[in-house]
Design a protein around this motif. Structure first.
Motif, PDB file in Angstrom:
ATOM      1  N   ASN A   2      26.198  38.192  30.419  1.00 42.02           N
ATOM      2  CA  ASN A   2      25.517  38.567  31.655  1.00 42.02           C
ATOM      3  C   ASN A   2      26.482  38.368  32.811  1.00 42.02           C
ATOM      4  N   LYS A   3      26.160  38.937  33.942  1.00 47.12           N
ATOM      5  CA  LYS A   3      27.023  38.750  35.107  1.00 47.12           C
ATOM      6  C   LYS A   3      26.577  37.486  35.831  1.00 47.12           C
ATOM      7  N   PRO A   4      27.270  36.377  35.566  1.00 47.80           N
ATOM      8  CA  PRO A   4      26.860  35.107  36.156  1.00 47.80           C
ATOM      9  C   PRO A   4      27.177  34.984  37.645  1.00 47.80           C
ATOM     10  N   LEU A   5      28.075  35.830  38.141  1.00 48.62           N
ATOM     11  CA  LEU A   5      28.488  35.749  39.540  1.00 48.62           C
ATOM     12  C   LEU A   5      28.059  36.998  40.294  1.00 48.62           C
ATOM     13  N   ASN A   6      27.521  36.790  41.472  1.00 40.13           N
ATOM     14  CA  ASN A   6      27.177  37.928  42.309  1.00 40.13           C
ATOM     15  C   ASN A   6      28.428  38.539  42.933  1.00 40.13           C
ATOM     16  N   GLU A   7      29.295  37.665  43.473  1.00 42.31           N
ATOM     17  CA  GLU A   7      30.487  38.171  44.156  1.00 42.31           C
ATOM     18  C   GLU A   7      31.658  37.220  43.975  1.00 42.31           C
ATOM     19  N   VAL A   8      32.840  37.805  43.785  1.00 46.71           N
ATOM     20  CA  VAL A   8      34.099  37.068  43.756  1.00 46.71           C
ATOM     21  C   VAL A   8      34.962  37.615  44.888  1.00 46.71           C
ATOM     22  N   LEU A   9      35.546  36.701  45.662  1.00 44.45           N
ATOM     23  CA  LEU A   9      36.466  37.064  46.744  1.00 44.45           C
ATOM     24  C   LEU A   9      37.872  36.674  46.313  1.00 44.45           C
ATOM     25  N   LEU A  10      38.744  37.680  46.150  1.00 41.07           N
ATOM     26  CA  LEU A  10      40.149  37.457  45.821  1.00 41.07           C
ATOM     27  C   LEU A  10      40.940  37.454  47.117  1.00 41.07           C
ATOM     28  N   VAL A  11      41.660  36.372  47.380  1.00 36.50           N
ATOM     29  CA  VAL A  11      42.443  36.262  48.616  1.00 36.50           C
ATOM     30  C   VAL A  11      43.894  36.042  48.222  1.00 36.50           C
ATOM     31  N   ASP A  12      44.679  37.110  48.308  1.00 34.10           N
ATOM     32  CA  ASP A  12      46.070  37.050  47.880  1.00 34.10           C
ATOM     33  C   ASP A  12      46.832  38.197  48.536  1.00 34.10           C
ATOM     34  N   ASP A  13      48.025  37.916  49.040  1.00 36.30           N
ATOM     35  CA  ASP A  13      48.822  38.957  49.679  1.00 36.30           C
ATOM     36  C   ASP A  13      49.550  39.831  48.669  1.00 36.30           C
ATOM     37  N   ASN A  14      49.556  39.430  47.412  1.00 38.86           N
ATOM     38  CA  ASN A  14      50.224  40.204  46.377  1.00 38.86           C
ATOM     39  C   ASN A  14      49.213  41.170  45.747  1.00 38.86           C
ATOM     40  N   GLU A  15      49.353  42.438  46.070  1.00 46.79           N
ATOM     41  CA  GLU A  15      48.398  43.432  45.595  1.00 46.79           C
ATOM     42  C   GLU A  15      48.419  43.578  44.073  1.00 46.79           C
ATOM     43  N   ALA A  16      49.575  43.332  43.459  1.00 51.13           N
ATOM     44  CA  ALA A  16      49.647  43.399  41.996  1.00 51.13           C
ATOM     45  C   ALA A  16      48.810  42.283  41.371  1.00 51.13           C
ATOM     46  N   ASP A  17      48.865  41.090  41.968  1.00 51.27           N
ATOM     47  CA  ASP A  17      48.028  39.992  41.472  1.00 51.27           C
ATOM     48  C   ASP A  17      46.556  40.315  41.644  1.00 51.27           C
ATOM     49  N   ASN A  18      46.187  40.860  42.806  1.00 49.92           N
ATOM     50  CA  ASN A  18      44.790  41.247  43.023  1.00 49.92           C
ATOM     51  C   ASN A  18      44.351  42.271  41.987  1.00 49.92           C
ATOM     52  N   PHE A  19      45.214  43.238  41.702  1.00 49.09           N
ATOM     53  CA  PHE A  19      44.902  44.273  40.716  1.00 49.09           C
ATOM     54  C   PHE A  19      44.662  43.644  39.344  1.00 49.09           C
ATOM     55  N   LEU A  20      45.568  42.752  38.932  1.00 50.76           N
ATOM     56  CA  LEU A  20      45.448  42.097  37.630  1.00 50.76           C
ATOM     57  C   LEU A  20      44.200  41.229  37.565  1.00 50.76           C
ATOM     58  N   HIS A  21      43.953  40.449  38.608  1.00 49.94           N
ATOM     59  CA  HIS A  21      42.803  39.552  38.606  1.00 49.94           C
ATOM     60  C   HIS A  21      41.486  40.329  38.624  1.00 49.94           C
ATOM     61  N   ARG A  22      41.468  41.421  39.383  1.00 47.69           N
ATOM     62  CA  ARG A  22      40.279  42.287  39.379  1.00 47.69           C
ATOM     63  C   ARG A  22      40.055  42.853  37.978  1.00 47.69           C
ATOM     64  N   ALA A  23      41.132  43.294  37.338  1.00 48.54           N
ATOM     65  CA  ALA A  23      41.009  43.875  35.999  1.00 48.54           C
ATOM     66  C   ALA A  23      40.446  42.855  35.006  1.00 48.54           C
ATOM     67  N   VAL A  24      40.901  41.610  35.080  1.00 48.10           N
ATOM     68  CA  VAL A  24      40.392  40.563  34.179  1.00 48.10           C
ATOM     69  C   VAL A  24      38.898  40.368  34.419  1.00 48.10           C
ATOM     70  N   LEU A  25      38.520  40.236  35.684  1.00 50.77           N
ATOM     71  CA  LEU A  25      37.109  40.006  36.023  1.00 50.77           C
ATOM     72  C   LEU A  25      36.235  41.197  35.626  1.00 50.77           C
ATOM     73  N   GLU A  26      36.727  42.417  35.881  1.00 50.31           N
ATOM     74  CA  GLU A  26      35.953  43.605  35.511  1.00 50.31           C
ATOM     75  C   GLU A  26      35.838  43.750  34.004  1.00 50.31           C
ATOM     76  N   ASP A  27      36.935  43.491  33.282  1.00 56.74           N
ATOM     77  CA  ASP A  27      36.894  43.590  31.820  1.00 56.74           C
ATOM     78  C   ASP A  27      35.895  42.597  31.228  1.00 56.74           C
ATOM     79  N   MET A  28      35.800  41.437  31.850  1.00 57.95           N
ATOM     80  CA  MET A  28      34.867  40.410  31.373  1.00 57.95           C
ATOM     81  C   MET A  28      33.440  40.704  31.822  1.00 57.95           C
ATOM     82  N   GLY A  29      33.278  41.502  32.861  1.00 53.81           N
ATOM     83  CA  GLY A  29      31.952  41.825  33.367  1.00 53.81           C
ATOM     84  C   GLY A  29      31.220  40.617  33.927  1.00 53.81           C
ATOM     85  N   VAL A  30      31.935  39.742  34.643  1.00 54.60           N
ATOM     86  CA  VAL A  30      31.323  38.502  35.119  1.00 54.60           C
ATOM     87  C   VAL A  30      30.783  38.562  36.536  1.00 54.60           C
TER      88      VAL A  30
END
Length: 139
Positions: A2-30
């Motif tokens: 299930n999606k245990p989290l309503n919202e995650v805020l990623l705060v990082d100046d490295n757009e590649a890190d944001n992309f990777l972290h978003r992909a992990v979170l989206e793949d997990m569907g959390v």
């Protein structure tokens, strides 16, 4: 999961890190929603801006980098801690950094607002551990 989290805020100046972290979170569907901001000031502005109905953003999880231009993660925390307690209630801040400086880890342990400190990248194992520890019963 299930999606245990309503919202995650990623705060990082490295757009590649944001992309990777978003992909992990989206793949997990959390999370229902993932928001990205490129520095502490953008993140603070986001948290201080109400929507059309006067509600302020309230992420369940903030993944925060330390070293960013304009406003660092530490400077963000200084301002974030000034928000009313009810605005911070239930929010977990995870320092997510490439810093190998042991002083950063020690500073993080001293700040009660920080729920987790980890080196990048964000992984599914780290996310699952965080959810189990800070959001029991939501997974």
């Amino acid at each position: 999961m299930n999606k245990p989290l309503n919202e995650v805020l990623l705060v990082d100046d490295n757009e590649a890190d944001n992309f990777l972290h978003r992909a992990v979170l989206e793949d997990m569907g959390v999370a229902d929603r993932i928001v990205e901001r490129l520095n502490g000031q953008e993140a603070l502005d986001y948290l201080l801006t109400p929507d059309d109905q006067g509600r302020f953003p309230s992420p369940d999880l903030i993944c925060l980098d330390i070293n960013m231009p304009i406003m660092s993660g530490w400077e963000f925390l200084d301002s974030y801690e000034q928000l009313p307690p009810e605005r911070r209630r239930g929010v977990v801040v995870m320092m997510l950094t490439t810093s190998l400086n042991p002083e950063d880890a020690e500073l993080a342990r001293e700040r009660s607002v920080i729920g987790a400190f980890s080196n990048k990248p964000l992984t599914s194992t780290k996310v699952l551990q965080l959810i189990e520890e800070h959001f029991p019963g939501r997974s």
